[in-house]
Motif scaffolding. Structure first.
Motif, PDB file in Angstrom:
ATOM      1  N   VAL A 366      21.942  12.775 -55.854  1.00 38.71           N
ATOM      2  CA  VAL A 366      23.078  12.863 -56.780  1.00 38.71           C
ATOM      3  C   VAL A 366      22.688  12.316 -58.148  1.00 38.71           C
ATOM      4  O   VAL A 366      23.100  12.847 -59.189  1.00 38.71           O
ATOM      5  CB  VAL A 366      24.294  12.101 -56.210  1.00 38.71           C
ATOM      6  N   ASP A 367      21.861  11.268 -58.158  1.00 36.14           N
ATOM      7  CA  ASP A 367      21.435  10.667 -59.427  1.00 36.14           C
ATOM      8  C   ASP A 367      20.715  11.668 -60.318  1.00 36.14           C
ATOM      9  O   ASP A 367      20.702  11.513 -61.537  1.00 36.14           O
ATOM     10  CB  ASP A 367      20.476   9.491 -59.174  1.00 36.14           C
ATOM     11  N   ARG A 368      20.100  12.696 -59.722  1.00 32.71           N
ATOM     12  CA  ARG A 368      19.264  13.627 -60.475  1.00 32.71           C
ATOM     13  C   ARG A 368      19.943  14.959 -60.757  1.00 32.71           C
ATOM     14  O   ARG A 368      19.296  15.913 -61.210  1.00 32.71           O
ATOM     15  CB  ARG A 368      17.955  13.856 -59.720  1.00 32.71           C
ATOM     16  N   LEU A 369      21.251  15.050 -60.477  1.00 29.37           N
ATOM     17  CA  LEU A 369      21.971  16.291 -60.767  1.00 29.37           C
ATOM     18  C   LEU A 369      21.961  16.579 -62.267  1.00 29.37           C
ATOM     19  O   LEU A 369      21.997  15.672 -63.099  1.00 29.37           O
ATOM     20  CB  LEU A 369      23.413  16.192 -60.274  1.00 29.37           C
ATOM     21  N   ASP A 370      21.956  17.872 -62.588  1.00 23.08           N
ATOM     22  CA  ASP A 370      22.065  18.298 -63.986  1.00 23.08           C
ATOM     23  C   ASP A 370      23.483  18.728 -64.328  1.00 23.08           C
ATOM     24  O   ASP A 370      23.906  18.628 -65.482  1.00 23.08           O
ATOM     25  CB  ASP A 370      21.106  19.466 -64.263  1.00 23.08           C
ATOM     26  N   ALA A 371      24.213  19.242 -63.331  1.00 18.45           N
ATOM     27  CA  ALA A 371      25.583  19.693 -63.569  1.00 18.45           C
ATOM     28  C   ALA A 371      26.392  19.508 -62.295  1.00 18.45           C
ATOM     29  O   ALA A 371      25.893  19.735 -61.185  1.00 18.45           O
ATOM     30  CB  ALA A 371      25.607  21.154 -64.005  1.00 18.45           C
ATOM     31  N   LEU A 372      27.643  19.108 -62.461  1.00 18.88           N
ATOM     32  CA  LEU A 372      28.519  18.849 -61.324  1.00 18.88           C
ATOM     33  C   LEU A 372      29.945  19.213 -61.700  1.00 18.88           C
ATOM     34  O   LEU A 372      30.437  18.812 -62.756  1.00 18.88           O
ATOM     35  CB  LEU A 372      28.445  17.372 -60.918  1.00 18.88           C
ATOM     36  N   LEU A 373      30.610  19.967 -60.832  1.00 18.77           N
ATOM     37  CA  LEU A 373      32.037  20.250 -60.972  1.00 18.77           C
ATOM     38  C   LEU A 373      32.752  19.649 -59.777  1.00 18.77           C
ATOM     39  O   LEU A 373      32.437  19.967 -58.628  1.00 18.77           O
ATOM     40  CB  LEU A 373      32.296  21.759 -61.032  1.00 18.77           C
ATOM     41  N   VAL A 390      27.287   9.213 -59.383  1.00 19.04           N
ATOM     42  CA  VAL A 390      27.656  10.235 -60.369  1.00 19.04           C
ATOM     43  C   VAL A 390      27.591   9.652 -61.775  1.00 19.04           C
ATOM     44  O   VAL A 390      27.138  10.312 -62.722  1.00 19.04           O
ATOM     45  CB  VAL A 390      29.061  10.797 -60.068  1.00 19.04           C
ATOM     46  N   ARG A 391      28.024   8.408 -61.920  1.00 20.33           N
ATOM     47  CA  ARG A 391      27.932   7.759 -63.240  1.00 20.33           C
ATOM     48  C   ARG A 391      26.477   7.645 -63.694  1.00 20.33           C
ATOM     49  O   ARG A 391      26.163   7.877 -64.862  1.00 20.33           O
ATOM     50  CB  ARG A 391      28.578   6.373 -63.192  1.00 20.33           C
ATOM     51  N   LYS A 392      25.581   7.289 -62.781  1.00 19.87           N
ATOM     52  CA  LYS A 392      24.161   7.216 -63.135  1.00 19.87           C
ATOM     53  C   LYS A 392      23.652   8.581 -63.603  1.00 19.87           C
ATOM     54  O   LYS A 392      22.893   8.670 -64.584  1.00 19.87           O
ATOM     55  CB  LYS A 392      23.350   6.748 -61.927  1.00 19.87           C
TER      56      LYS A 392
END
Length: 720
Positions: A366-373, A390-392
């Motif tokens: 999750v720390d390395r996500l580029d986009a999240l909805l 998600v904040r990270k």
């Protein structure tokens, strides 16, 4: 030599170190201990305490190891006379104003100042003047303060600013008169706030519920797993003479790093609440009487066997061993009426469920996500540790967007936000899908084509679709507010199509600590253990609570009148001929509807396994001694299976139950995708969606008095 490495020497030993790393990071990696107070690997560097002073060749004075980057050819001495003299001098200054009240300090036995003063402190103080005294602050019901002990390391300040995202503590004054405190007598309310107790290197910040209860060396330490949400945070339970005294984090970088939520830390108070059920009980007319275990179990088995229809309502936070035995029990009675989804109301597409609800990716990624909805989620309240990750990701540059019924406080940069009332959410998500398909040139699924042609796409919808298309690692999550939505099946179908259109993974933030395990164990009406589909599905939780059955088994301490979204739950249970409750507690409402009461252990009093939302199986032993005559729930269900004549139920340990289920599951089953969409019609006026307060989420938390006195504990329930 690689361009990313430099040659250094630590205490005469030649080493290679990463360019730009600090001396203390190099020494820690190579077992060369340097004392410290303010430095913490998860916090930004402050260099306040100066305890980590070391000698560096050619430097005119000792250098702070935490704030001095290594350089090519640097020679470092951590134990030279010059380094030791600097460290001892620093310790002497730190102890000048310290009250030296170790005999009454809760930190005694696990205090960094106490430990280092043994190695670097003087036997006799040279300071004879009056010591500074600082008034203690009341910063809420969770954290006690003894601010005269504070050494101004500012770990607590940096935690709020850089980890929590809200600076609830800060410094005022300068020099000797500097103090740590809150802004104009406010309380500390962040859902991760109590981690500053663990960060504090002295006894300035302590657990208020645990205050003056026990000493560290008196207690034994046992691993536990969080029983409240799907993150599966790792915990240590500290036990004194069989009683759970406190809960602290158990570091696991792949799950919760070194943090836990306040809910995980303080909910243990509910284990010993005043309404704890101590002995098996049987109702005779309108009177309750205590009976032996044999009598109660025989009465329960008889009531379940004689009923024309039986339903099992299970806790989504029960262990997989308990859930699997409940599955065996209800199927052995010839029924498939078992469910743990008490807050879900729309089950139209449950046939398309994956093997188990899943985040769609490992927690660490999750720390390395580029986009999240995120659709329909008060993320910080539902799964605080996931919100932290998600904040990270957002601070790293990820584009995080929300489609929610209200604007919540996120404490990190939000790329796009669409506030959408429940009645409009299906239409708004369909418009986002239409915008994504238009931008990518995709073709909508046939089942959704009619709806997509009818929606009006606005700039707000295009913004969500655009942000979701950023980068390579993308995800879409459906939260608890989406799960409770009367049109959840439509939301999930649209989210699945949007995930395919954008190349994102689809995750569902199912409620409870073991929702994934419940699916694997067969604690749902449309799946048997291991994901096998029965020929005729049973009744869902909604159906069981709308029309009364002949008998019910309420398992795991659930309280359907508080744990479900069905206001008629209590009335429905009251109409049943037999209600058996396997529960740790006896609330007044349960007295009115139950016929047999079986006292079971809480999460801390039984061995068992939890499967988190990434599919990680985590087994723990029982930590505390079960209260009074309570028994581990898996043993109670096993005996019920024996009394009901269900073959193959002669398990001796919970590990035997777990291993049998894992064989059925074929090891670690991959959750798999949501497979299939149904026809979604025009958006309609949806009923309201309840937002359950963070500290009302389950029976254990509702009984934790300290959590109930917090700002979130006193907040009223909200319906959107």
């Amino acid at each position: 030599m690689s361009e990313d490495l430099v040659n250094v020497e630590v205490d005469g030993v030649a080493l290679k170190a990463k360019k730009g790393s600090m001396i203390i990071q190099v020494t820690d990696a190579n077992d060369a201990y340097v004392p410290r107070f303010c430095y913490h690997e998860k916090l930004p560097i402050a260099a306040n305490c100066r305890m980590c002073l070391v000698e560096v060749e050619k430097a005119p004075k000792p250098m702070p190891a935490c704030a001095t980057p290594v350089a090519e050819g640097m020679k470092i001495f951590t134990k030279s006379p010059k380094a030791l003299a600097a460290q001892k001098a620093t310790m002497e200054f730190l102890l000048i104003n310290h009250p030296l009240d170790c005999p009454i300090c809760d930190q005694g036995g696990e205090c960094e100042l106490q430990d280092l003063s043994m190695g670097f402190g003087r036997g006799i103080a040279r300071f004879a003047e009056r010591k500074r005294v600082v008034k203690d602050k009341n910063i809420g019901p969770l954290i006690s303060t003894d601010m005269t002990r504070c050494i101004h390391c500012t770990r607590c300040v940096r935690f709020g600013q850089d980890i929590a995202g809200i600076q609830e503590l800060g410094t005022t004054g300068r020099g000797e008169w500097m103090e740590i405190g809150t802004w104009i007598e406010r309380s500390v309310d962040h859902e991760l706030s109590a981690n500053i107790i663990d960060l504090c290197p002295v006894g300035a910040l302590n657990s208020k519920p645990f205050r003056f209860r026990a000493r560290a060396w008196e207690m034994t330490q046992t691993p536990l797993v969080s029983p409240h949400d799907g993150a599966g945070s790792n915990l240590w339970g500290h036990v004194l003479r069989g009683r759970l005294m406190r809960v602290v984090p158990r570091p696991n970088e792949a799950v919760n790093e070194t943090w836990i939520s306040d809910r995980d830390r303080f909910s243990y108070e509910g284990v010993y609440s005043a309404d704890r059920l101590s002995t098996p009980m049987l109702r005779e007319g309108n009177e309750w009487r205590a009976v032996s275990w044999e009598t109660a179990l025989e009465a329960a088995a008889t009531g379940l066997r004689q009923a024309k229809s039986t339903g099992v309502l299970a806790s989504p936070s029960a262990t997989v061993e308990e859930l699997y035995l409940l599955n065996r029990l209800v199927r052995g009675l010839g029924s498939h009426n078992i469910d743990h989804r008490l807050r879900q109301s729309d089950f139209r597409d449950q046939h398309a469920d994956p093997v188990h609800p899943s985040l769609g990716l490992p927690l660490a990624e999750v720390d390395r996500l580029d986009a999240l909805l995120v659709v329909g989620s008060h993320l910080r309240h539902e799964i605080p540790i996931l919100a932290h990750r998600v904040r990270k990701a957002a601070l790293r540059g990820a584009r995080v967007s929300f489609l929610n019924p209200a604007r919540f406080e996120y404490l990190f940069p939000v790329a796009a936000m669409l506030e959408s009332a429940p009645a409009r959410q299906v239409g708004d998500l369909a418009a986002v899908l239409a915008a994504a398909l238009a931008a990518g040139g995709g073709t909508p699924p046939a089942e959704l084509a009619e709806l997509l042609r009818s929606v009006e796409v606005t700039d707000a919808h295009r913004a969500l679709a655009t942000q979701l298309a950023q980068g390579e690692r993308r995800a879409i999550w459906l939260g608890a507010l989406a799960l409770r939505h009367p049109a959840y099946a439509d939301l999930r179908a649209l989210a699945a199509a949007l995930a395919i259109a954008t190349g994102a993974t689809l995750g569902v933030l199912a409620e409870g600590a073991n929702a994934a395990g419940a699916y694997l164990a067969g604690a749902v009406p449309h799946r048997d253990a291991g994901g096998e589909v029965p020929s005729i599905p049973g009744l869902t939780a909604r159906a069981m609570l709308e029309e009364p059955l002949g008998a019910y088994l309420l398992a795991g301490g659930i309280e359907p009148w508080a744990d479900s979204v069905y206001p008629q739950a209590l009335r429905t249970l009251g109409a049943a001929r037999c209600v058996v409750a396997a529960t740790p507690w006896l609330p007044d409402a349960l007295r009115e509807v139950a016929h047999v009461l079986l006292p079971i252990g809480t999460f801390a009093e039984t061995s068992g396994t939890y499967v988190n939302l990434e599919g990680r199986w985590q087994s723990v032993p029982g930590a505390a001694r079960p209260h009074a005559e309570a028994r581990p729930a898996w043993k109670v269900y096993r005996v019920l299976c024996n009394l009901l004549g269900i073959a193959g139920s002669e398990y001796q340990t919970s590990e035997e139950v777990r291993d049998e289920l894992r064989r059925i599951c074929g090891g670690d089953l991959v959750a798999g995708p949501y497979h299939g969409v149904h026809r979604v019609g025009q958006p309609h006026d949806a009923a309201s969606v309840p937002d359950v307060p963070m500290y009302q989420i389950d029976a254990l938390v509702r009984r934790a008095p300290s959590l109930q006195r917090t700002r979130d504990g006193l907040a009223p329930a909200v319906t959107y």
